[in-house]
Design an enzyme around this catalytic site. Structure first.
Site, PDB file in Angstrom:
ATOM      1  N   ASP A  11       0.860  -1.180   0.000  1.00  0.00           N
ATOM      2  CA  ASP A  11       0.000   0.000   0.000  1.00  0.00           C
ATOM      3  C   ASP A  11       0.897   1.231   0.000  1.00  0.00           C
ATOM      4  O   ASP A  11       2.058   1.167   0.446  1.00  0.00           O
ATOM      5  CB  ASP A  11      -0.914   0.001   1.229  1.00  0.00           C
ATOM      6  CG  ASP A  11      -1.886   1.182   1.227  1.00  0.00           C
ATOM      7  OD1 ASP A  11      -2.557   1.381   0.206  1.00  0.00           O
ATOM      8  OD2 ASP A  11      -1.953   1.902   2.238  1.00  0.00           O
ATOM      9  N   GLU A  13       0.895   5.684   0.717  1.00  0.00           N
ATOM     10  CA  GLU A  13       0.236   6.930   1.097  1.00  0.00           C
ATOM     11  C   GLU A  13       0.897   8.038   0.292  1.00  0.00           C
ATOM     12  O   GLU A  13       2.100   7.961  -0.025  1.00  0.00           O
ATOM     13  CB  GLU A  13       0.354   7.196   2.594  1.00  0.00           C
ATOM     14  CG  GLU A  13      -0.278   6.122   3.481  1.00  0.00           C
ATOM     15  CD  GLU A  13      -1.775   5.937   3.292  1.00  0.00           C
ATOM     16  OE1 GLU A  13      -2.431   6.856   2.734  1.00  0.00           O
ATOM     17  OE2 GLU A  13      -2.290   4.876   3.666  1.00  0.00           O
ATOM     18  N   ASP A  57      -6.549  17.501   2.720  1.00  0.00           N
ATOM     19  CA  ASP A  57      -7.468  16.352   2.699  1.00  0.00           C
ATOM     20  C   ASP A  57      -6.707  15.043   2.874  1.00  0.00           C
ATOM     21  O   ASP A  57      -7.191  14.113   3.539  1.00  0.00           O
ATOM     22  CB  ASP A  57      -8.246  16.320   1.380  1.00  0.00           C
ATOM     23  CG  ASP A  57      -9.254  17.460   1.271  1.00  0.00           C
ATOM     24  OD1 ASP A  57      -9.577  18.075   2.306  1.00  0.00           O
ATOM     25  OD2 ASP A  57      -9.704  17.739   0.143  1.00  0.00           O
ATOM     26  N   HIS A  62      -4.308  10.250   6.366  1.00  0.00           N
ATOM     27  CA  HIS A  62      -3.183   9.452   6.872  1.00  0.00           C
ATOM     28  C   HIS A  62      -2.398  10.104   7.999  1.00  0.00           C
ATOM     29  O   HIS A  62      -1.620   9.434   8.676  1.00  0.00           O
ATOM     30  CB  HIS A  62      -2.235   9.057   5.739  1.00  0.00           C
ATOM     31  CG  HIS A  62      -1.754  10.195   4.884  1.00  0.00           C
ATOM     32  ND1 HIS A  62      -1.099  11.300   5.385  1.00  0.00           N
ATOM     33  CD2 HIS A  62      -1.823  10.376   3.526  1.00  0.00           C
ATOM     34  CE1 HIS A  62      -0.779  12.114   4.390  1.00  0.00           C
ATOM     35  NE2 HIS A  62      -1.218  11.590   3.252  1.00  0.00           N
ATOM     36  N   HIS A 155      -5.288   5.858   7.948  1.00  0.00           N
ATOM     37  CA  HIS A 155      -4.619   4.979   6.995  1.00  0.00           C
ATOM     38  C   HIS A 155      -3.122   4.962   7.271  1.00  0.00           C
ATOM     39  O   HIS A 155      -2.525   5.971   7.622  1.00  0.00           O
ATOM     40  CB  HIS A 155      -4.852   5.478   5.564  1.00  0.00           C
ATOM     41  CG  HIS A 155      -6.251   5.310   5.087  1.00  0.00           C
ATOM     42  ND1 HIS A 155      -6.556   4.856   3.823  1.00  0.00           N
ATOM     43  CD2 HIS A 155      -7.442   5.523   5.694  1.00  0.00           C
ATOM     44  CE1 HIS A 155      -7.868   4.808   3.676  1.00  0.00           C
ATOM     45  NE2 HIS A 155      -8.424   5.212   4.797  1.00  0.00           N
ATOM     46  N   ASP A 160      -2.243  -1.162   6.643  1.00  0.00           N
ATOM     47  CA  ASP A 160      -3.207  -1.504   5.607  1.00  0.00           C
ATOM     48  C   ASP A 160      -2.754  -2.712   4.795  1.00  0.00           C
ATOM     49  O   ASP A 160      -3.584  -3.517   4.348  1.00  0.00           O
ATOM     50  CB  ASP A 160      -3.432  -0.308   4.685  1.00  0.00           C
ATOM     51  CG  ASP A 160      -4.276   0.779   5.339  1.00  0.00           C
ATOM     52  OD1 ASP A 160      -4.630   0.617   6.522  1.00  0.00           O
ATOM     53  OD2 ASP A 160      -4.565   1.793   4.679  1.00  0.00           O
TER      54      ASP A 160
END
Length: 240
Positions: A11, A13, A57, A62, A155, A160
């Site tokens: 994953d 970010e 946002d 995260h 997150h 994740d």
């Protein structure tokens, strides 16, 4: 002997939603599966986005701030370790086109060839085929399969990835598809073959796996947790 199946559940970010508009990868987390079992090998880095600001946002999602990232390595500096871990095997991600778009944009900046889509498995597409018309976010799938994600307040790429690994196994048919082996007990006196499924207890490790993270990665994570304040879930469960 058949070759082992290597899969990298990963994953990312990012600073925002659009790699095409210059948003950058700021965290990569991955765990290695060998024949659908976690091997204990993990990959986790935070990355300096080289002047690209984290969108408010994205920060809300995260919690990774510009200030936290300012002293982290760049993708170019992390390239060798990234390529070593991601160089072979299938790559598994949720909504993989998003993550792959960002990773390939980072590789393109360095003049590297993109990762082929032939190596990529998208668990979101699998879930949509299996559960058409239903919510198929990672949180929704965790709830559907009874996977505990109560510690996922924000997150995080490595967390994740760990959750996605469990979801991925369930999407492929559940733990029995990969964890249950058959033991051939030979022939009975009547000549018929007998077999039993092994208990999961047969495969419990006698001792926990040693931590695979480097001291630098542990320190980076500790700094990140500190930046989240007193409500960080890692503090609630006594990690820090």
């Amino acid at each position: 002997m058949a070759e082992s199946l290597r899969e990298i559940i990963f994953d990312t970010e990012t600073t925002g939603l659009s790699a095409k508009d210059g948003d950058r990868v700021i965290e990569i987390g991955a765990i290695e599966l060998i024949n659908r079992f976690p091997s204990g090998n993990t990959f986790h880095i935070f990355l300096n986005p080289e002047g690209k600001e984290v969108h408010p946002d994205a920060l809300e999602v995260h919690g990774i701030s510009n200030d936290f990232l300012k002293d982290k390595q760049t993708f170019a500096e992390a390239l060798e370790s990234f390529e070593t871990f991601f160089s072979n095997g299938m790559l598994v991600a949720h909504n993989a086109s998003f993550d792959m778009g960002f990773l390939n944009a980072e590789l393109e900046r360095l003049g590297k060839s993109p990762i082929s889509n032939e190596r990529v498995v998208d668990t979101l597409q699998i879930a949509r085929r299996k559960f058409p018309g239903q919510r198929n976010s990672l949180d929704a799938l965790c709830g559907r399969f009874g996977i505990d994600n109560s510690h996922r307040e924000k997150h995080g790429a490595l967390l994740d990835s760990e959750l996605l690994a469990e979801v991925y196994i369930e999407l492929l048919g559940g733990k029995q598809a990969s964890l249950v082996l058959e033991h051939d007990l030979g022939k009975s006196e009547t000549g018929t073959s007998q077999s039993n499924a092994a208990s999961l207890a047969d495969f419990q490790r006698p001792a926990p796996i040693d931590v695979a993270l480097t001291p630098e990665e542990i320190e980076n994570h500790r700094e990140f947790v500190e930046s989240l304040g007193d409500k960080a879930i890692w503090k609630k469960i006594g990690v820090y």
